[in-house]
Write a protein that holds these residues in place. Sequence first.
Motif, mmCIF file in Angstrom:
data_model
loop_
_atom_site.group_PDB
_atom_site.id
_atom_site.type_symbol
_atom_site.label_atom_id
_atom_site.label_comp_id
_atom_site.label_asym_id
_atom_site.label_seq_id
_atom_site.Cartn_x
_atom_site.Cartn_y
_atom_site.Cartn_z
ATOM 1 N N LEU A 159 0.823 -1.211 0.000
ATOM 2 C CA LEU A 159 0.000 0.000 0.000
ATOM 3 C C LEU A 159 0.857 1.262 0.000
ATOM 4 C CD1 LEU A 159 -2.801 -0.988 2.521
ATOM 5 C CD2 LEU A 159 -2.864 -1.051 0.034
ATOM 6 N N GLY A 160 2.141 1.116 0.234
ATOM 7 C CA GLY A 160 3.017 2.285 0.234
ATOM 8 C C GLY A 160 2.884 3.088 1.508
ATOM 9 N N ALA A 161 3.515 4.257 1.487
ATOM 10 C CA ALA A 161 3.557 5.090 2.691
ATOM 11 C C ALA A 161 2.668 6.317 2.576
ATOM 12 C CB ALA A 161 4.994 5.501 2.956
ATOM 13 N N THR A 162 1.850 6.433 1.541
ATOM 14 C CA THR A 162 1.001 7.597 1.358
ATOM 15 C C THR A 162 -0.186 7.529 2.311
ATOM 16 O OG1 THR A 162 1.620 7.659 -0.971
ATOM 17 C CG2 THR A 162 -0.333 8.914 -0.315
ATOM 18 N N THR A 166 -7.213 6.055 -0.371
ATOM 19 C CA THR A 166 -8.418 5.242 -0.462
ATOM 20 C C THR A 166 -8.114 4.064 -1.375
ATOM 21 O OG1 THR A 166 -9.802 7.198 -0.209
ATOM 22 C CG2 THR A 166 -10.845 5.216 -1.124
ATOM 23 N N ILE A 167 -8.441 2.886 -0.902
ATOM 24 C CA ILE A 167 -8.213 1.657 -1.662
ATOM 25 C C ILE A 167 -9.572 1.031 -1.930
ATOM 26 C CG2 ILE A 167 -7.090 -0.605 -1.674
ATOM 27 C CD1 ILE A 167 -5.119 1.732 -1.481
ATOM 28 N N GLY A 168 -9.854 0.645 -3.155
ATOM 29 C CA GLY A 168 -11.094 -0.034 -3.496
ATOM 30 C C GLY A 168 -10.836 -1.493 -3.763
#
Length: 170
Positions: A159-162, A166-168
Motif C-alpha cells: 500500500l506504500g507510505a502515502t 483510499t483503496i477499493g
Amino acid sequence: HCGGCGLACEADTACRGGACACVSGVLQDLGDAAPQDVVGSTEGKPNAYRPTCILGPSKSSGEALYAFTAPVAGVYALDTLGTHNDTGYDTALAVLSEGDCVELACNDDSLGVDPRITVDLDEGQTILVVVDGSFEGDAGDFTLHVKQLPPPSCPSGDLGATVPQTIGGT
C-alpha cells in the motif's frame, strides 16, 4: 452402568462410549470426510435436546445426531441449505463438543430459513452435530452439508507510505 458399575446418567443425558452425554438417540458417525452431503430425517427421533438458538415459545422436534471428526485443522461449514425449499421443513443446527457437550455454535435461519454454522476445528477434533426442527415441533427430511472452507489469503501488494489514501476492492 455408564462406564462402570453403579454410574448412572442424569435423566436428560445418555450413555455414549462409557460417558454420560447431553444428547440421546442414535448417533451416526460421519467420519472425517469433507465435503459430504448427508440425507436424514428427524421423523420419529427422540426430542432430548433443544438448541439454544430456537427462541420464543416454538417447540423443537426430535433431533438427528451426528459425529464429525476434522481430518485437518481448519474452518468447517455445516448447513441445511435448500431443505426448506425442497421439503418445507424449517431446521436448526447446533454443534456440541464431544464429551462435555458444550454448545459451540447454534443457528436457526441464517440463510433465510436454513441454518449455517462455521466452526474452527483442530485436526482429529470430534464434534456432535444436532439437526433439529425449529418451528412448533415440525419434523421432516433434510440434507446436511459438511465442507471445509478454504483458508483466508493474505492480501498481496504494498500500500506504500502515502497517508491518507483510499483503496477499493472486494
